[in-house]
Design a protein around this motif. Structure first.
Motif, PDB file in Angstrom:
ATOM      1  N   LYS A 150     -38.198 -48.938  46.099  1.00 51.46           N
ATOM      2  CA  LYS A 150     -37.916 -49.794  45.210  1.00 51.46           C
ATOM      3  C   LYS A 150     -36.460 -50.451  45.629  1.00 51.46           C
ATOM      4  O   LYS A 150     -35.730 -51.213  45.346  1.00 51.46           O
ATOM      5  N   ARG A 151     -35.539 -50.105  47.483  1.00 46.78           N
ATOM      6  CA  ARG A 151     -34.961 -51.118  47.923  1.00 46.78           C
ATOM      7  C   ARG A 151     -34.926 -52.272  48.285  1.00 46.78           C
ATOM      8  O   ARG A 151     -34.304 -53.497  48.188  1.00 46.78           O
ATOM      9  N   ASP A 152     -36.915 -52.312  48.513  1.00 45.43           N
ATOM     10  CA  ASP A 152     -37.420 -53.460  48.858  1.00 45.43           C
ATOM     11  C   ASP A 152     -36.892 -54.611  46.846  1.00 45.43           C
ATOM     12  O   ASP A 152     -37.117 -55.997  47.502  1.00 45.43           O
ATOM     13  N   VAL A 153     -36.654 -54.324  46.107  1.00 49.41           N
ATOM     14  CA  VAL A 153     -37.712 -54.905  45.132  1.00 49.41           C
ATOM     15  C   VAL A 153     -35.226 -55.717  44.756  1.00 49.41           C
ATOM     16  O   VAL A 153     -35.561 -57.162  45.042  1.00 49.41           O
ATOM     17  N   VAL A 154     -34.562 -54.296  45.666  1.00 45.29           N
ATOM     18  CA  VAL A 154     -33.705 -55.117  45.563  1.00 45.29           C
ATOM     19  C   VAL A 154     -33.113 -56.429  46.455  1.00 45.29           C
ATOM     20  O   VAL A 154     -32.559 -57.623  45.747  1.00 45.29           O
ATOM     21  N   ARG A 155     -34.029 -56.122  47.548  1.00 50.55           N
ATOM     22  CA  ARG A 155     -33.308 -57.361  48.892  1.00 50.55           C
ATOM     23  C   ARG A 155     -34.308 -58.555  48.066  1.00 50.55           C
ATOM     24  O   ARG A 155     -34.067 -59.946  48.982  1.00 50.55           O
ATOM     25  N   GLU A 156     -35.631 -58.001  47.316  1.00 52.37           N
ATOM     26  CA  GLU A 156     -36.474 -59.339  46.997  1.00 52.37           C
ATOM     27  C   GLU A 156     -35.917 -60.271  45.845  1.00 52.37           C
ATOM     28  O   GLU A 156     -35.297 -61.278  45.879  1.00 52.37           O
ATOM     29  N   ALA A 157     -35.441 -59.859  45.405  1.00 48.22           N
ATOM     30  CA  ALA A 157     -33.667 -60.238  44.229  1.00 48.22           C
ATOM     31  C   ALA A 157     -33.031 -60.866  44.334  1.00 48.22           C
ATOM     32  O   ALA A 157     -32.508 -61.826  44.108  1.00 48.22           O
ATOM     33  N   LEU A 158     -32.386 -60.560  45.845  1.00 52.79           N
ATOM     34  CA  LEU A 158     -31.181 -60.708  46.505  1.00 52.79           C
ATOM     35  C   LEU A 158     -31.824 -62.249  47.041  1.00 52.79           C
ATOM     36  O   LEU A 158     -30.769 -63.066  47.545  1.00 52.79           O
ATOM     37  N   ARG A 159     -33.194 -62.652  47.922  1.00 50.18           N
ATOM     38  CA  ARG A 159     -33.458 -62.827  49.084  1.00 50.18           C
ATOM     39  C   ARG A 159     -33.464 -64.526  48.037  1.00 50.18           C
ATOM     40  O   ARG A 159     -32.910 -65.448  48.723  1.00 50.18           O
ATOM     41  N   VAL A 160     -33.856 -64.947  46.335  1.00 48.17           N
ATOM     42  CA  VAL A 160     -33.770 -66.292  45.572  1.00 48.17           C
ATOM     43  C   VAL A 160     -32.324 -66.389  45.121  1.00 48.17           C
ATOM     44  O   VAL A 160     -32.852 -67.495  44.718  1.00 48.17           O
ATOM     45  N   VAL A 161     -31.410 -66.042  45.558  1.00 51.64           N
ATOM     46  CA  VAL A 161     -30.094 -65.979  45.399  1.00 51.64           C
ATOM     47  C   VAL A 161     -29.384 -66.562  46.371  1.00 51.64           C
ATOM     48  O   VAL A 161     -29.858 -66.666  47.544  1.00 51.64           O
TER      49      VAL A 161
END
Length: 262
Positions: free
Chosen positions: A182-193
């Motif tokens: 689930k940490r990868d989902v956080v990183r993916e969310a931050l990627r598009v910011v």
């Protein structure tokens, strides 16, 4: 005739109907065992099952009313907490990841009237939400001209790096089945910011089985380039809007927030 918004509920009405229906079935079986079969042990066991089912059904009904918009409003208060921690001036674009029925989307649109918002969700069959429901809610709330809804996977967002000025998500990341970590989902969310953009995410961050050591994870994100990030854990014990009776392992447990600027 005035149309009403429908933001759904974390405890679906179908689940309530099922629980009360099961209680009625177990009661019927208990009565039949006592009157026809006359097997005391089975009657007692089935009676206990009936009582436990009734207790669970009533408990879930109370939770449903507590969560409901326009009634207990607990979820609305949880959304308010998230938005209050989004350190953003509201000018530009915002992404709502896992928008559900668009309740958080609407709050963001009303809080930031100059923002253009993209809201995405998987809208799977297991959820009582749909894109059409989101669009209707947005229209009723008068914000449809500033909001776009699209289907997607939070584990692999269909946006280029640094697309949005801000991003939010509420109780979504742990439900993303396409991501083992689930940490990868956080990183993916931050990627598009965008660099310097704001984010505010609430999820079960205090559950080690999902996210491990959050303090260590926050340090990793800083090392990976996130300029400012804050973490507050176990929010269910800190927010007045969350009553103790909903802080069970199968309802709300280990709630946390990470927020800051990229």
């Amino acid at each position: 005739m005035n149309e009403k918004t429908n933001y759904g509920n974390w405890v679906p009405e179908k689940a309530l109907y099922l629980l009360f229906a099961l209680a009625a079935v177990f009661l019927t079986i208990t009565v039949l065992l006592r009157g026809l079969v006359q097997i005391p042990v089975l009657t007692i066991i089935m009676g206990v099952v009936f009582v436990m089912t009734v207790i669970m059904a009533v408990y879930m009904l109370v939770c449903h009313e507590t969560f409901a918009f326009g009634k207990g409003n607990m979820i609305a208060e949880v959304h308010r907490h998230l938005v209050e921690h989004l350190e953003w001036n509201g000018e530009g674009t915002l992404l709502d990841i896992g928008c559900g029925a668009a309740a958080l989307t609407v709050r963001c649109a009303k809080t930031f009237p100059k923002a253009q918002i993209t809201a995405m969700d998987y809208w799977g069959a297991e959820w009582n939400y749909a894109k059409e429901q989101c669009e209707k809610n947005a229209r009723i709330e008068g914000i449809s001209d500033r909001v776009t809804f699209q289907k997607g996977d939070a584990a692999k967002l269909d946006f280029a790096d640094e697309t949005f000025d801000a991003a939010v998500s509420n109780f979504v990341f742990h439900e993303v089945h396409s991501a083992k970590d689930k940490r990868d989902v956080v990183r993916e969310a931050l990627r598009v910011v965008k660099k310097g953009g704001a984010f505010s995410f609430q999820d079960m961050f205090s559950q080690e089985a999902l996210y491990g050591d959050m303090d260590a994870f926050v340090k990793q994100l800083k090392a990976e380039g996130i300029s400012e990030i804050h973490y507050i854990g176990n929010l269910e014990k800190k927010l007045d809007a969350i009553p103790g009776y909903v802080t069970t392992p199968w309802m709300i447990s280990g709630m946390g927030i990470i927020y800051g600027k990229k």
